[in-house]
Design a protein around this motif. Structure first.
Motif: not given
Length: 297
Positions: A223-225, A231-235, A246-258
């Protein structure tokens, strides 16, 4: 002061240099009008533009000028300088707080709170309480934030109600820092609804980011991702970017093993956030992690 422009409406907190220029242009207007209380208050706000740019010596120098002016204003029983004194205390406190000197800031905010409450200046009272919520440790911070929210909600001054959005945000972060993520999410969602109602797209994006951040802390990573990617799309649609997104997208992907998908976002986050003087000074480890995971050379 009623015949002079409302300089508070000229504030652009994203561009303090532009705001200072607008305020400087009003100084001769105030001088010609002979309104020293207005002039002094305007000086406090010029000082604030310097604090926001971390030009603390300049901020204190201008506040000294305002203080000298306030001290020398005649004080009849119906004191027109009360607001000037309150604003001086607030901006002196903010200058100290932004420089990391919370011990010097705290008593100034407390004095501003007491003086504003006594004078019936609800807007500035809430401001003082909200600043105490920022600079006090956790338990006291919650007390002051809750006190500020109650004062804002109870006030007949619509300007006092303008503090509710920042208060939902700040109190939410206090809960988040204490690991109480459900309470944080509840307040962030209230803040998001408040921002949407005001129809402020930029502030709404920030509020949406906080909701996504709390969801990640709660383990609702997918959900967070999705929120951060939206938000990336909106910006992109409005031609802006945000390193924190960018940091949050990265952290979410990293936490999901990507991690491979996360890497370019970590890199973009580092490029954006390494320009932030406060982060560079206060969270170098965070920036170093972004750099390492983004493989920024």
């Amino acid at each position: 002061m009623s015949n002079l422009p409302d300089f508070d409406r000229l504030w652009d907190y994203d561009d303090p240099a532009k705001t200072e220029k607008a305020f400087q242009e009003l100084l001769p207007v105030a001088e010609r009008a002979g309104d020293r209380a207005y002039y002094a208050q305007l000086l406090t706000q010029i000082a604030r533009t310097h604090s926001l740019r971390r030009q603390f010596d300049d901020a204190h120098r201008i506040l000294d000028e305002a203080e000298t002016l306030i001290v020398n204003i005649d004080n009849p029983s119906n004191d027109p300088t009360q607001t000037s004194r309150i604003r001086l205390l607030l901006e002196r406190g903010r200058a100290f707080n932004s420089a990391g000197d919370t011990d010097s800031a705290r008593p100034l905010f407390k004095e501003a709170w007491e003086l504003a409450r006594k004078a019936g200046e609800d807007y500035h009272a809430v401001d003082a309480a909200h600043m105490l919520g920022i600079c006090e440790p956790a338990d006291a911070s919650l007390m002051w934030n809750n006190r500020a929210m109650k004062a804002a909600e109870a006030s007949d001054d619509p300007r006092a109600g303008e503090w509710l959005g920042p208060l939902y945000n700040n109190t939410g972060w206090t809960y988040h820092d204490a690991g109480e993520y459900e309470k944080a999410l509840e307040l962030f969602e209230k803040g998001l609804a408040w921002r949407i109602e005001l129809d402020n797209p930029q502030a709404t994006r920030i509020a949406k980011w906080t909701v996504g951040r709390a969801k990640r802390s709660l383990g609702h990573t997918e959900e967070a991702l999705a929120m951060q990617q939206s938000l990336l799309v909106e910006h992109e649609a409005v031609g802006t970017s945000d390193g924190y997104v960018f940091e949050e997208v990265a952290e979410c992907l990293y936490a999901l093993g990507r991690p491979d998908e996360a890497r370019p976002h970590f890199g973009r986050a580092y490029q954006e956030l390494s320009k932030d003087g406060w982060l560079t000074e206060n969270e170098p480890e965070r920036l170093e992690r972004l750099k390492r995971l983004g493989i920024v050379l």
